[in-house]
Design an enzyme around this catalytic site. Structure first.
Site, short mmCIF file in Angstrom:
data_model
loop_
_atom_site.label_atom_id
_atom_site.label_comp_id
_atom_site.label_asym_id
_atom_site.label_seq_id
_atom_site.Cartn_x
_atom_site.Cartn_y
_atom_site.Cartn_z
N HIS A 97 -5.72 7.09 13.47
CA HIS A 97 -5.32 5.71 13.18
C HIS A 97 -3.86 5.58 12.79
O HIS A 97 -3.45 4.59 12.20
CB HIS A 97 -6.23 5.11 12.09
CG HIS A 97 -7.66 4.95 12.53
ND1 HIS A 97 -8.70 4.75 11.65
CD2 HIS A 97 -8.22 4.94 13.77
CE1 HIS A 97 -9.84 4.64 12.33
NE2 HIS A 97 -9.57 4.75 13.61
N GLY A 139 -16.45 11.77 3.82
CA GLY A 139 -15.80 10.61 3.19
C GLY A 139 -15.53 9.44 4.11
O GLY A 139 -14.52 8.76 3.95
N THR A 140 -16.44 9.23 5.04
CA THR A 140 -16.29 8.05 5.90
C THR A 140 -17.59 7.25 5.93
O THR A 140 -18.67 7.84 5.93
CB THR A 140 -15.84 8.41 7.34
OG1 THR A 140 -15.84 7.23 8.15
CG2 THR A 140 -16.72 9.46 7.99
N ARG A 190 0.82 -1.21 0.00
CA ARG A 190 0.00 0.00 0.00
C ARG A 190 0.85 1.26 0.00
O ARG A 190 0.48 2.28 -0.57
CB ARG A 190 -0.94 -0.03 1.20
CG ARG A 190 -2.02 -1.09 0.95
CD ARG A 190 -2.83 -1.37 2.15
NE ARG A 190 -3.53 -0.22 2.63
CZ ARG A 190 -3.98 -0.10 3.88
NH1 ARG A 190 -3.77 -1.07 4.75
NH2 ARG A 190 -4.63 0.96 4.26
N ASP A 229 -2.69 8.11 5.31
CA ASP A 229 -1.92 8.36 4.09
C ASP A 229 -1.10 9.65 4.10
O ASP A 229 -0.29 9.89 3.20
CB ASP A 229 -2.86 8.35 2.86
CG ASP A 229 -4.03 9.34 2.97
OD1 ASP A 229 -3.88 10.39 3.62
OD2 ASP A 229 -5.10 9.06 2.37
C1 BJW Z 1 -16.43 9.45 -0.68
C2 BJW Z 1 -15.83 9.62 -1.92
C3 BJW Z 1 -15.56 10.96 -2.33
C4 BJW Z 1 -16.07 7.52 -1.59
N1 BJW Z 1 -15.89 11.96 -1.53
N2 BJW Z 1 -16.75 10.47 0.08
C5 BJW Z 1 -18.41 0.00 19.10
C6 BJW Z 1 -19.32 -0.79 18.44
C7 BJW Z 1 -18.89 -1.86 17.66
C8 BJW Z 1 -17.54 -2.17 17.51
C9 BJW Z 1 -16.64 -1.38 18.16
C10 BJW Z 1 -17.07 -0.32 18.95
N3 BJW Z 1 -15.97 0.29 19.46
C11 BJW Z 1 -14.88 -0.36 19.01
C12 BJW Z 1 -15.25 -1.39 18.22
C13 BJW Z 1 -14.35 -2.34 17.52
C14 BJW Z 1 -13.75 -1.77 16.26
C15 BJW Z 1 -14.87 -1.32 15.33
O1 BJW Z 1 -15.21 -0.17 15.22
N4 BJW Z 1 -15.47 -2.26 14.64
C16 BJW Z 1 -16.58 -1.96 13.73
C17 BJW Z 1 -16.13 -2.13 12.28
C18 BJW Z 1 -17.72 -2.89 14.06
N5 BJW Z 1 -12.85 -0.67 16.57
C19 BJW Z 1 -11.58 -0.88 16.91
O2 BJW Z 1 -11.10 -1.99 17.01
C20 BJW Z 1 -10.75 0.34 17.23
N6 BJW Z 1 -10.13 0.19 18.49
C21 BJW Z 1 -10.79 0.26 19.62
O3 BJW Z 1 -11.96 0.51 19.67
O4 BJW Z 1 -10.01 0.06 20.74
C22 BJW Z 1 -10.67 -0.23 21.97
C23 BJW Z 1 -10.87 -1.73 22.01
C24 BJW Z 1 -9.75 -2.52 22.10
C25 BJW Z 1 -9.91 -3.90 22.19
C26 BJW Z 1 -11.19 -4.46 22.11
C27 BJW Z 1 -12.29 -3.63 21.99
C28 BJW Z 1 -12.14 -2.25 21.95
C29 BJW Z 1 -9.63 0.50 16.24
C30 BJW Z 1 -10.10 0.81 14.88
C31 BJW Z 1 -8.92 0.91 13.93
C32 BJW Z 1 -9.39 0.99 12.50
N7 BJW Z 1 -8.32 0.73 11.66
C33 BJW Z 1 -8.55 0.76 10.20
C34 BJW Z 1 -7.39 0.05 9.52
C35 BJW Z 1 -6.10 0.85 9.61
C36 BJW Z 1 -5.01 0.08 9.01
C37 BJW Z 1 -5.14 -0.07 7.53
O5 BJW Z 1 -5.17 0.94 6.84
O6 BJW Z 1 -5.19 -1.22 7.07
O7 BJW Z 1 -8.71 2.09 9.77
S1 BJW Z 1 -10.06 -0.01 9.68
C38 BJW Z 1 -10.33 1.05 8.34
O8 BJW Z 1 -11.64 1.64 8.56
C39 BJW Z 1 -9.30 2.17 8.47
C40 BJW Z 1 -10.16 3.38 8.35
O9 BJW Z 1 -9.53 4.51 8.97
C41 BJW Z 1 -11.45 2.98 9.00
C42 BJW Z 1 -12.62 3.80 8.61
O10 BJW Z 1 -12.89 3.67 7.24
P1 BJW Z 1 -13.42 4.90 6.44
O11 BJW Z 1 -12.43 5.97 6.47
O12 BJW Z 1 -14.77 5.24 6.90
O13 BJW Z 1 -13.41 4.35 4.94
P2 BJW Z 1 -14.50 3.42 4.20
O14 BJW Z 1 -13.80 2.79 3.06
O15 BJW Z 1 -15.21 2.55 5.14
O16 BJW Z 1 -15.57 4.45 3.65
C43 BJW Z 1 -15.26 5.36 2.61
C44 BJW Z 1 -16.42 6.31 2.44
O17 BJW Z 1 -16.05 7.32 1.52
C45 BJW Z 1 -17.69 5.63 1.87
O18 BJW Z 1 -18.80 6.01 2.68
C46 BJW Z 1 -17.81 6.23 0.47
O19 BJW Z 1 -19.17 6.41 0.07
C47 BJW Z 1 -17.13 7.56 0.65
N8 BJW Z 1 -16.56 8.16 -0.58
N9 BJW Z 1 -15.59 8.45 -2.54
C48 BJW Z 1 -16.47 11.75 -0.38
N10 BJW Z 1 -14.96 11.26 -3.57
#
Ligand code: BJW
Length: 238
Positions: free
Chosen positions: A119, A187-188, A70, A104
């Site tokens: 993140h 964009g999330t 990546r 990024d």
């Molecule tokens: C456009 C566009 C254009 C397209 N213009 N828009 C509460 C409830 C349930 C679960 C949990 C909770 N609290 C915590 C959790 C667990 C978990 C979680 O959230 N899980 C859910 C998925 C269910 N969270 C965690 O584990 C976090 N840690 C934590 O809570 O610690 C405490 C804990 C510890 C131990 C046990 C339990 C709790 C950590 C989260 C870390 C996320 N990491 C990632 C990967 C990073 C590494 C990598 O890059 O590989 O981060 S996951 C991935 O998703 C990445 C992103 O930052 C993150 C969010 O994604 P994002 O940015 O929203 O992107 P997309 O692709 O999902 O969406 C793109 C959007 O753009 C779309 O909507 C399009 O429509 C739009 N779009 N073009 C504007 N031109």
């Protein structure tokens, strides 16, 4: 596309907070996670499996392979009109906080200062033992692989599923969210917590909540003003 009501809010706001996600970098060519982007699956493994705390423990070399791949993709990506528009906002408001889930570095590349990176950053690594940080920009594959202080393995400085967010970054983001009068969520997919919770927190504390996204998200119904558009087309119009 921008209502009179929002223009008025934007022109009078003093405290503004913006949360961005992968979508803001989509127009730079960075694949999103959940929009059918090409990096959503790696060697048949969904990204939430490879980007997890468990994989770091069980197969760090494979995690590095995925991140180095990546970093290779990112090498050719430049900030887009949305990143540049937000960089201008920092000088417009008395108090402005840019919080990103992205790793990024494109906000900083566009000139944004003090970006709150929830993140982590893909161009950094840290030692799994002593936590010394390493700048790995321009090094593909990453180097060093082992810490020069203690010899333990280095890992990407990125927050994976099941890992805690950096406490300082989360605190700064939450403070900005509760203290702002205008909050943009851009964009999330608003699925990943605690980042997604910032918009809810902000709205409950009294902020006017705006979403910019071509698709609906779980946050849409909660927003005061959802705008169905690409970030790069709408943000330069403010
Ligand atoms: C456009 C566009 C254009 C397209 N213009 N828009 C509460 C409830 C349930 C679960 C949990 C909770 N609290 C915590 C959790 C667990 C978990 C979680 O959230 N899980 C859910 C998925 C269910 N969270 C965690 O584990 C976090 N840690 C934590 O809570 O610690 C405490 C804990 C510890 C131990 C046990 C339990 C709790 C950590 C989260 C870390 C996320 N990491 C990632 C990967 C990073 C590494 C990598 O890059 O590989 O981060 S996951 C991935 O998703 C990445 C992103 O930052 C993150 C969010 O994604 P994002 O940015 O929203 O992107 P997309 O692709 O999902 O969406 C793109 C959007 O753009 C779309 O909507 C399009 O429509 C739009 N779009 N073009 C504007 N031109």
């Amino acid at each position: 596309m921008i209502s009179e009501r929002l223009r008025e809010k934007f022109n009078t706001a003093k405290h503004v907070c913006v949360l961005t996600g992968a979508g803001i970098s989509a127009e730079s060519g960075v694949p999103t996670f959940r929009g059918g982007g090409q990096t959503a699956v790696w060697k048949g493994m969904p990204f939430d499996e490879i980007s997890s705390a468990r994989m770091v423990r069980e197969n760090l070399p494979e995690v590095w392979e995925w991140f180095d791949y990546r970093r290779g993709v990112l090498k050719d990506c430049e900030p887009n009109a949305a990143h540049f528009a937000l960089a201008k906002w920092q000088d417009k408001f008395a108090d402005f906080t840019l919080v990103t889930q992205n790793i990024d570095g494109l906000h900083a590349a566009a000139g944004s200062r003090g970006v709150v990176e929830l993140h982590g950053n893909i161009q950094r690594a840290y030692c799994t033992n002593c936590e010394k940080r390493f700048d790995i920009r321009g090094k593909i594959p990453h180097a060093p692989d082992e810490c020069d202080e203690c010899g333990a393995k280095a890992r990407p400085d990125v927050v994976l599923f099941g890992e805690m967010l950096p406490a300082g970054a989360l605190f700064n983001a939450q403070s900005a969210a509760v203290n702002c009068d205008l909050f943009f969520v851009i964009g999330t997919s608003a699925l990943v917590y605690p980042a997604a919770g910032l918009a809810e927190l902000s709205k409950r504390a009294g902020a006017f909540l705006v979403e910019i996204n071509p698709e609906e998200t779980p946050m849409t119904g909660f927003c005061d003003e959802p705008i169905r558009a690409r970030a790069g087309e709408i943000l330069p119009l403010f």
